[in-house]
Enzyme design. Structure first.
Site, PDB file in Angstrom:
ATOM      1  N   TYR A 276       0.742  -1.255  -0.039  1.00 40.48           N
ATOM      2  CA  TYR A 276      -0.125  -0.087   0.026  1.00 40.48           C
ATOM      3  C   TYR A 276       0.783   1.376  -0.065  1.00 40.48           C
ATOM      4  O   TYR A 276       0.140   2.558  -0.039  1.00 40.48           O
ATOM      5  CB  TYR A 276      -0.961  -0.023   1.385  1.00 40.48           C
ATOM      6  CG  TYR A 276      -1.748  -1.296   1.268  1.00 40.48           C
ATOM      7  CD1 TYR A 276      -2.988  -1.140   0.454  1.00 40.48           C
ATOM      8  CD2 TYR A 276      -1.733  -2.230   2.211  1.00 40.48           C
ATOM      9  CE1 TYR A 276      -3.870  -1.993   0.411  1.00 40.48           C
ATOM     10  CE2 TYR A 276      -2.764  -3.022   2.215  1.00 40.48           C
ATOM     11  CZ  TYR A 276      -3.755  -3.129   1.387  1.00 40.48           C
ATOM     12  OH  TYR A 276      -4.737  -4.173   1.179  1.00 40.48           O
TER      13      TYR A 276
ATOM     14  N   HIS B 270      -4.540   6.267  -1.260  1.00 39.21           N
ATOM     15  CA  HIS B 270      -4.777   6.376   0.083  1.00 39.21           C
ATOM     16  C   HIS B 270      -3.880   6.625   0.804  1.00 39.21           C
ATOM     17  O   HIS B 270      -4.299   6.950   2.023  1.00 39.21           O
ATOM     18  CB  HIS B 270      -5.572   4.905   0.260  1.00 39.21           C
ATOM     19  CG  HIS B 270      -6.921   4.842   1.163  1.00 39.21           C
ATOM     20  ND1 HIS B 270      -7.712   6.030   1.225  1.00 39.21           N
ATOM     21  CD2 HIS B 270      -7.683   4.142   1.680  1.00 39.21           C
ATOM     22  CE1 HIS B 270      -8.873   5.825   1.932  1.00 39.21           C
ATOM     23  NE2 HIS B 270      -8.814   4.608   2.169  1.00 39.21           N
TER      24      HIS B 270
ATOM     25  N   PHE C  73      -4.871  -0.587   9.986  1.00 39.48           N
ATOM     26  CA  PHE C  73      -5.616  -0.583   8.759  1.00 39.48           C
ATOM     27  C   PHE C  73      -6.417   0.882   8.728  1.00 39.48           C
ATOM     28  O   PHE C  73      -6.703   1.465   9.807  1.00 39.48           O
ATOM     29  CB  PHE C  73      -6.419  -1.613   8.054  1.00 39.48           C
ATOM     30  CG  PHE C  73      -5.681  -2.593   7.634  1.00 39.48           C
ATOM     31  CD1 PHE C  73      -5.096  -2.756   6.104  1.00 39.48           C
ATOM     32  CD2 PHE C  73      -4.952  -3.574   8.316  1.00 39.48           C
ATOM     33  CE1 PHE C  73      -4.030  -3.360   5.713  1.00 39.48           C
ATOM     34  CE2 PHE C  73      -4.457  -4.607   7.710  1.00 39.48           C
ATOM     35  CZ  PHE C  73      -3.715  -4.532   6.270  1.00 39.48           C
TER      36      PHE C  73
ATOM     37  N   ASN D 294      -9.377   1.994   8.255  1.00 32.00           N
ATOM     38  CA  ASN D 294     -10.726   2.048   8.866  1.00 32.00           C
ATOM     39  C   ASN D 294     -10.589   1.911  10.437  1.00 32.00           C
ATOM     40  O   ASN D 294     -11.502   1.668  11.130  1.00 32.00           O
ATOM     41  CB  ASN D 294     -11.615   0.810   8.526  1.00 32.00           C
ATOM     42  CG  ASN D 294     -11.425  -0.576   8.691  1.00 32.00           C
ATOM     43  OD1 ASN D 294      -9.847  -0.881   8.788  1.00 32.00           O
ATOM     44  ND2 ASN D 294     -12.127  -1.457   8.531  1.00 32.00           N
TER      45      ASN D 294
ATOM     46  N   ASN E 166     -13.040   6.345   5.582  1.00 30.61           N
ATOM     47  CA  ASN E 166     -13.192   5.298   6.653  1.00 30.61           C
ATOM     48  C   ASN E 166     -12.226   5.814   7.897  1.00 30.61           C
ATOM     49  O   ASN E 166     -12.402   5.465   8.979  1.00 30.61           O
ATOM     50  CB  ASN E 166     -13.045   3.980   6.204  1.00 30.61           C
ATOM     51  CG  ASN E 166     -14.279   3.544   5.411  1.00 30.61           C
ATOM     52  OD1 ASN E 166     -15.215   3.801   5.910  1.00 30.61           O
ATOM     53  ND2 ASN E 166     -14.148   2.487   4.536  1.00 30.61           N
TER      54      ASN E 166
END
Length: 194
Positions: free
Chosen positions: A17, A22, A68, A70, A116
């Protein structure tokens, strides 16, 4: 002078990631740490990578949650509660679908807009939405059904260059925030277009 005591960069953990859209908030905190000569280190007590910097005489903590996205509130809440940092003393940097690459803006308060990470932070701060945000434009894929794949993918080289320029300007505007005030920092950053 700024009253910010905690600057957070939202991200998903893991190499897969690292350069995805994001994680734009983390890029900002990483660059701010680099400019300040600080090293972000893993601190399991706060579920994240942390550093302590001095910005124009003010002691500021940097945080990139290693939860993560969220679950970002778990990390932010742990650090803010331990150091008694109020929501209005927090700046959260995050990716923003509703702005194009090359644009970044400061904002005070507001909802989560479907993000989120912001949603979880608001919940963990007792539903207090009164923290500052640094919104880093990543653009929109054009179709709501494509958003999840879009934010979890890497940008084109052109878009990445624009986002990197916006992050660099956001770091320079953060210097203005701590040296002068939020109004001047907003004016500088909001006038910028890569």
């Amino acid at each position: 002078m700024s009253n910010i005591k905690l600057i957070v960069g939202l991200a998903n953990p893991g190499a897969q990631y690292e350069r995805t859209r994001h994680n734009a908030g983390a890029w900002y905190v990483e660059e701010l740490a680099r400019v300040c000569g600080a090293t972000l280190t893993l601190d399991s007590k706060y579920f994240g990578m942390t550093a302590r910097v001095t910005l124009h005489g003010k002691d500021v903590r940097l945080l990139i949650p290693t939860t993560f996205m969220n679950l970002s509130g778990k990390s932010v809440g742990a650090l803010a509660n331990f150091f008694r940092i109020a929501p209005e003393e927090i700046l959260v940097a995050h990716d923003e679908l509703d702005m194009p690459p090359g644009v970044a803006k400061f904002k005070l308060g507001g909802g989560h807009g479907g993000h989120n990470g912001l949603k979880d932070i608001i919940a963990k701060l007792a539903n207090d939405k009164g923290f500052y945000r640094l919104r880093i434009g990543i653009g929109h894929p054009g179709d709501k059904s494509q958003v999840s794949n879009y934010v979890l993918s890497k940008a084109s080289p052109t878009d990445q260059e624009l986002m990197d320029a916006a992050v660099d300007e956001a770091v320079r505007s953060t210097e203005v925030l701590f040296n002068q005030d939020m109004a001047k920092a907003m004016h500088r950053l909001h006038s910028f277009k890569a």
